[in-house]
Motif scaffolding. Sequence first.
Motif, PDB file in Angstrom:
ATOM      1  N   SER A   1      19.495 -74.468   0.597  1.00 31.02           N
ATOM      2  CA  SER A   1      18.132 -74.808   0.227  1.00 31.02           C
ATOM      3  C   SER A   1      17.180 -74.225   1.255  1.00 31.02           C
ATOM      4  CB  SER A   1      17.954 -76.334   0.153  1.00 31.02           C
ATOM      5  OG  SER A   1      16.636 -76.667  -0.263  1.00 31.02           O
ATOM      6  N   HIS A   2      16.009 -73.830   0.809  1.00 32.32           N
ATOM      7  CA  HIS A   2      14.995 -73.380   1.762  1.00 32.32           C
ATOM      8  C   HIS A   2      13.617 -73.825   1.288  1.00 32.32           C
ATOM      9  CE1 HIS A   2      13.637 -70.015  -0.825  1.00 32.32           C
ATOM     10  NE2 HIS A   2      14.912 -69.816  -1.083  1.00 32.32           N
ATOM     11  N   SER A   3      12.752 -74.065   2.245  1.00 29.42           N
ATOM     12  CA  SER A   3      11.387 -74.498   1.956  1.00 29.42           C
ATOM     13  C   SER A   3      10.505 -74.017   3.089  1.00 29.42           C
ATOM     14  CB  SER A   3      11.317 -76.027   1.840  1.00 29.42           C
ATOM     15  OG  SER A   3       9.994 -76.458   1.570  1.00 29.42           O
ATOM     16  N   GLY A   4       9.488 -73.261   2.737  1.00 31.90           N
ATOM     17  CA  GLY A   4       8.658 -72.677   3.780  1.00 31.90           C
ATOM     18  C   GLY A   4       9.496 -71.744   4.641  1.00 31.90           C
TER      19      GLY A   4
ATOM     20  N   HIS B   1      10.263 -54.735  -0.951  1.00 36.68           N
ATOM     21  CA  HIS B   1       8.813 -54.944  -1.051  1.00 36.68           C
ATOM     22  C   HIS B   1       8.364 -55.806   0.122  1.00 36.68           C
ATOM     23  CE1 HIS B   1       8.920 -53.199  -5.033  1.00 36.68           C
ATOM     24  NE2 HIS B   1       9.892 -54.036  -5.360  1.00 36.68           N
ATOM     25  N   ASP B   2       7.533 -55.240   0.986  1.00 36.06           N
ATOM     26  CA  ASP B   2       7.195 -55.911   2.234  1.00 36.06           C
ATOM     27  C   ASP B   2       5.885 -56.705   2.149  1.00 36.06           C
ATOM     28  OD1 ASP B   2       7.387 -56.754   4.789  1.00 36.06           O
ATOM     29  OD2 ASP B   2       6.861 -54.859   5.740  1.00 36.06           O
ATOM     30  N   THR B   3       5.766 -57.562   1.123  1.00 36.10           N
ATOM     31  CA  THR B   3       4.635 -58.476   1.070  1.00 36.10           C
ATOM     32  C   THR B   3       5.031 -59.735   1.849  1.00 36.10           C
ATOM     33  OG1 THR B   3       5.394 -59.550  -0.959  1.00 36.10           O
ATOM     34  CG2 THR B   3       3.985 -57.600  -1.199  1.00 36.10           C
ATOM     35  N   PRO B   4       4.085 -60.495   2.381  1.00 32.46           N
ATOM     36  CA  PRO B   4       4.428 -61.678   3.189  1.00 32.46           C
ATOM     37  C   PRO B   4       5.341 -62.661   2.463  1.00 32.46           C
ATOM     38  CG  PRO B   4       2.121 -61.138   3.466  1.00 32.46           C
ATOM     39  CD  PRO B   4       2.622 -60.237   2.381  1.00 32.46           C
ATOM     40  N   ARG B   5       5.062 -62.934   1.194  1.00 24.01           N
ATOM     41  CA  ARG B   5       5.861 -63.901   0.447  1.00 24.01           C
ATOM     42  C   ARG B   5       7.278 -63.396   0.209  1.00 24.01           C
ATOM     43  NH1 ARG B   5       7.242 -68.930  -0.385  1.00 24.01           N
ATOM     44  NH2 ARG B   5       7.762 -69.436  -2.550  1.00 24.01           N
ATOM     45  N   VAL B   6       7.392 -62.130  -0.183  1.00 25.78           N
ATOM     46  CA  VAL B   6       8.717 -61.547  -0.421  1.00 25.78           C
ATOM     47  C   VAL B   6       9.504 -61.474   0.880  1.00 25.78           C
ATOM     48  CG1 VAL B   6       9.922 -59.422  -1.081  1.00 25.78           C
ATOM     49  CG2 VAL B   6       8.011 -60.250  -2.452  1.00 25.78           C
ATOM     50  N   LYS B   7       8.841 -61.101   1.966  1.00 21.94           N
ATOM     51  CA  LYS B   7       9.524 -61.009   3.251  1.00 21.94           C
ATOM     52  C   LYS B   7      10.021 -62.372   3.716  1.00 21.94           C
ATOM     53  CE  LYS B   7       9.056 -59.193   7.943  1.00 21.94           C
ATOM     54  NZ  LYS B   7       8.163 -58.502   8.914  1.00 21.94           N
ATOM     55  N   GLN B   8       9.217 -63.419   3.493  1.00 27.77           N
ATOM     56  CA  GLN B   8       9.634 -64.765   3.875  1.00 27.77           C
ATOM     57  C   GLN B   8      10.891 -65.188   3.123  1.00 27.77           C
ATOM     58  OE1 GLN B   8       7.496 -68.168   2.243  1.00 27.77           O
ATOM     59  NE2 GLN B   8       7.356 -69.081   4.293  1.00 27.77           N
TER      60      GLN B   8
ATOM     61  N   ARG C   1      16.876 -65.970   2.854  1.00 27.85           N
ATOM     62  CA  ARG C   1      18.198 -65.672   2.308  1.00 27.85           C
ATOM     63  C   ARG C   1      19.123 -65.111   3.389  1.00 27.85           C
ATOM     64  NH1 ARG C   1      15.038 -63.922  -2.226  1.00 27.85           N
ATOM     65  NH2 ARG C   1      15.136 -61.755  -1.517  1.00 27.85           N
ATOM     66  N   ARG C   2      18.569 -64.298   4.277  1.00 26.39           N
ATOM     67  CA  ARG C   2      19.369 -63.753   5.371  1.00 26.39           C
ATOM     68  C   ARG C   2      19.813 -64.861   6.321  1.00 26.39           C
ATOM     69  NH1 ARG C   2      18.877 -58.227   6.949  1.00 26.39           N
ATOM     70  NH2 ARG C   2      18.388 -58.780   9.111  1.00 26.39           N
ATOM     71  N   LEU C   3      18.898 -65.771   6.645  1.00 30.15           N
ATOM     72  CA  LEU C   3      19.254 -66.869   7.541  1.00 30.15           C
ATOM     73  C   LEU C   3      20.297 -67.775   6.889  1.00 30.15           C
ATOM     74  CD1 LEU C   3      18.969 -68.535  10.089  1.00 30.15           C
ATOM     75  CD2 LEU C   3      16.905 -69.593   9.123  1.00 30.15           C
ATOM     76  N   ALA C   4      20.179 -68.014   5.593  1.00 26.09           N
ATOM     77  CA  ALA C   4      21.168 -68.832   4.890  1.00 26.09           C
ATOM     78  C   ALA C   4      22.545 -68.187   4.966  1.00 26.09           C
ATOM     79  CB  ALA C   4      20.748 -69.019   3.430  1.00 26.09           C
ATOM     80  N   HIS C   5      22.603 -66.885   4.766  1.00 22.97           N
ATOM     81  CA  HIS C   5      23.877 -66.163   4.845  1.00 22.97           C
ATOM     82  C   HIS C   5      24.442 -66.247   6.265  1.00 22.97           C
ATOM     83  CE1 HIS C   5      26.469 -63.498   2.512  1.00 22.97           C
ATOM     84  NE2 HIS C   5      26.636 -62.729   3.582  1.00 22.97           N
ATOM     85  N   PHE C   6      23.569 -66.131   7.239  1.00 23.46           N
ATOM     86  CA  PHE C   6      23.987 -66.215   8.638  1.00 23.46           C
ATOM     87  C   PHE C   6      24.521 -67.610   8.970  1.00 23.46           C
ATOM     88  CE2 PHE C   6      22.919 -67.384  13.033  1.00 23.46           C
ATOM     89  CZ  PHE C   6      23.623 -66.418  13.741  1.00 23.46           C
ATOM     90  N   LEU C   7      23.830 -68.644   8.521  1.00 17.89           N
ATOM     91  CA  LEU C   7      24.275 -70.011   8.786  1.00 17.89           C
ATOM     92  C   LEU C   7      25.603 -70.302   8.096  1.00 17.89           C
ATOM     93  CD1 LEU C   7      20.901 -71.979   8.498  1.00 17.89           C
ATOM     94  CD2 LEU C   7      22.154 -71.423  10.594  1.00 17.89           C
TER      95      LEU C   7
END
Length: 251
Positions: free
Chosen positions: A89-92, A33-40, A45-51
């Motif tokens: 953890s993620h915020s914004g 679902h490509d809504t702004p909130r869902v995409k963020q 989650r992708r960046l967390a997996h990458f880190l």
Amino acid sequence: MTTLIAWGNINTVFPFHEIPTAFVPENLLTLSHDTPRVKQRWQCRRLAHFLLWQLLKMAEKPTALLGQISRTESGRPQFPSSELDFNISHSGDWVAVILHNGQNGEKSAVGIDIESPSKVRPYLALLEHFASTEEIHWFQQQTNPTSAFYRIWCLREAVLKSQGVGIAKLSEVIHQPETLHIFSAHCPRGQLCFTDELPFYLAYFVNQTAIKSPCFWVWNGDHLQPQRFVHKIHYDVNTNPLKSIDFPINR
């Protein structure tokens, strides 16, 4: 023992495609679902997996562990080995990951929380829901109420997340800002640090009573760049000899 902490922003390019597909959950491969909130949230989650992938390589641990992540009954993600623990953890648009490797068969338990507030909240009214009278009095004396509030909030989240406990237990964390002690039946003994030097507020907990300072890294779009803090506020967690209770690690 090794403790590594890395953070990044989803607006900074990161080569997620370099992670072997076998190590990536299906829900991180395609956005439904490509809504702004869902995409963020998906990008976080992708960046967390990458880190986490980057930190495993840095710690010289098998990156195949990314494909072996399971969840506890409370929904907290974990690796098969109890010696190696992580938390996210993620915020914004910001994401932070902590990875800790114990030693000699010792179980690891870590928690991390970041907050990147986008608006001013009614801090005092919120504190009245979970903070003690003494803690509220301390808050009212601080010259930077925003930093003081998120110090009170983040440290609670960090210790509770080490065991996969939700914010419903915020009031069951005892915070003594004057003596820099924290007590909770929902986490083991350890140490916690808080800092407001970043674009977000950060607190992290490690279940070791004597740990070396973690190594800190920020993803700069090309590689993990080492970071240093000028000032961190350090807490002892469940280490007061008058409260020498055994707090189990629920993993």
